[in-house]
Design an enzyme around this catalytic site. Structure first.
Site, PDB file in Angstrom:
ATOM      1  N   SER A  99      -5.702 -17.122  18.283  1.00  0.00           N
ATOM      2  CA  SER A  99      -6.742 -17.706  17.428  1.00  0.00           C
ATOM      3  C   SER A  99      -8.074 -17.056  17.786  1.00  0.00           C
ATOM      4  CB  SER A  99      -6.827 -19.218  17.642  1.00  0.00           C
ATOM      5  OG  SER A  99      -5.635 -19.851  17.221  1.00  0.00           O
ATOM      6  N   LYS A 174      -7.008 -21.099  10.290  1.00  0.00           N
ATOM      7  CA  LYS A 174      -6.878 -21.703  11.616  1.00  0.00           C
ATOM      8  C   LYS A 174      -8.190 -22.350  12.050  1.00  0.00           C
ATOM      9  CE  LYS A 174      -5.300 -22.958  15.575  1.00  0.00           C
ATOM     10  NZ  LYS A 174      -4.696 -22.086  16.597  1.00  0.00           N
ATOM     11  N   LYS A 242     -13.823 -22.907  22.363  1.00  0.00           N
ATOM     12  CA  LYS A 242     -13.924 -21.561  21.779  1.00  0.00           C
ATOM     13  C   LYS A 242     -13.706 -21.609  20.266  1.00  0.00           C
ATOM     14  CE  LYS A 242     -10.318 -19.264  21.541  1.00  0.00           C
ATOM     15  NZ  LYS A 242      -9.215 -19.005  20.574  1.00  0.00           N
TER      16      LYS A 242
END
Length: 297
Positions: A99, A174, A242
């Site tokens: 990701s 995502k 993140k």
């Protein structure tokens, strides 16, 4: 099984290790590389093979799968001096399950294509449990023909597998997924602390809430652990931090306002800053307790 039989898997962490093991179970010849040797040894014990470098792992395979933490890690793996793009044979299908930032993914897709490789961004959702059970949701960006070429690989590790658009699109979807998941976890955490403050049987409460409109996969998978204050990482808070940085930055670049997401991003950041980054992202419950002055001993 088609001619696509040899797979290099780079990154054998919480998610990568069970995914690689499931590929072995599906009958693929899997060679793994990881920076720490014990993870490679575990794959060998599961029936795979080990490599001592990325170049060695990818030299003679049909597919390269990558599952590493962040954009710089993916860039290092793919574009390093002895990385995937420099070492894999022409025509190799490269599937990045990591990701990362959508713009980085789109750029790497072009660099890979210029090197004669077929690159897909294919981030996953489902956490460690979904990886172990091979029921991950996989959102795939890239050329439709490359998506078709990777179908058997996806089928071995996931359940809901959708081609969502050109290179970088998987990462955009995502980011939206992580926005929803973080907000959902935060609200489940707030609901639990609220229920406990009134002495409600939270096991019974989650059962009835889970059967109504408030029910969610987050509640079903994370609720019991949150009730028990068990935060063993299926997906670490520091990684969700993140990801929230990715979605808030991408939203700003697109001129999209995500006020609830921005607030949750700050709560995730606070949890990480307070030392809870290694906990599961359901550990957001701890911050709700702290803010409510109800921290348990």
């Amino acid at each position: 099984m088609s001619d696509t039989k040899k797979i290099a898997f780079i990154g054998l962490g919480i998610m990568g290790a069970p995914m690689a093991a499931n590929l072995v179970e599906a009958g693929f010849d899997v060679v793994g590389y990881n920076r720490s040797q014990p993870a490679v040894d575990a794959l060998v014990e599961a029936g795979g093979r080990g490599a001592s470098s990325i170049a060695e792992a990818v030299a003679d395979v049909d597919v390269v799968a990558v599952m590493v933490p962040d954009s710089p890690d993916v860039e290092d793996v793919l574009t390093g001096e002895e990385g995937v793009f420099a070492s894999a044979k022409a025509g190799t299908l490269v599937i990045d399950f990591s990701s990362i930032r959508p713009d980085v993914s789109a750029r790497l897709g072009k660099v890979g294509a210029d090197a004669g490789l077929k690159v897909l961004d294919a981030p996953v959702s489902g956490g460690e449990a979904g990886a172990k059970e091979a029921v991950l949701s996989i959102m795939v960006g890239g050329a439709p023909e490359d998506f078709a070429a990777g179908q058997e690989v996806f089928d071995a590790v996931g359940k809901t597998i959708v081609h969502v658009g050109p290179a970088g699109s998987g990462q955009t979807v995502k980011a939206a997924n992580q926005l929803i998941v973080a907000g959902n976890i935060q609200l489940v955490a707030e609901a639990l602390v609220f229920l406990e403050a009134y002495g409600v049987d939270t096991e019974a409460a989650l059962e009835v809430l889970g059967g109504g409109l408030a029910g969610s996969t987050v509640m079903a998978r994370k609720g019991e652990g949150m009730r028990a204050r068990q935060f063993d990482p299926g997906f670490r808070l520091e990684l969700h931090h993140k990801d929230m940085g990715i979605v808030t930055s991408a939203a700003r670049e697109a001129g999209v306002v995500v006020p609830v997401g921005a607030l949750v991003a700050q709560l995730v950041a606070s949890s990480v800053a307070s030392g809870d980054g290694k906990l599961d992202h359901s550990g957001l419950l701890k911050l709700v307790e702290q803010l409510s002055g109800r921290t348990q001993a």
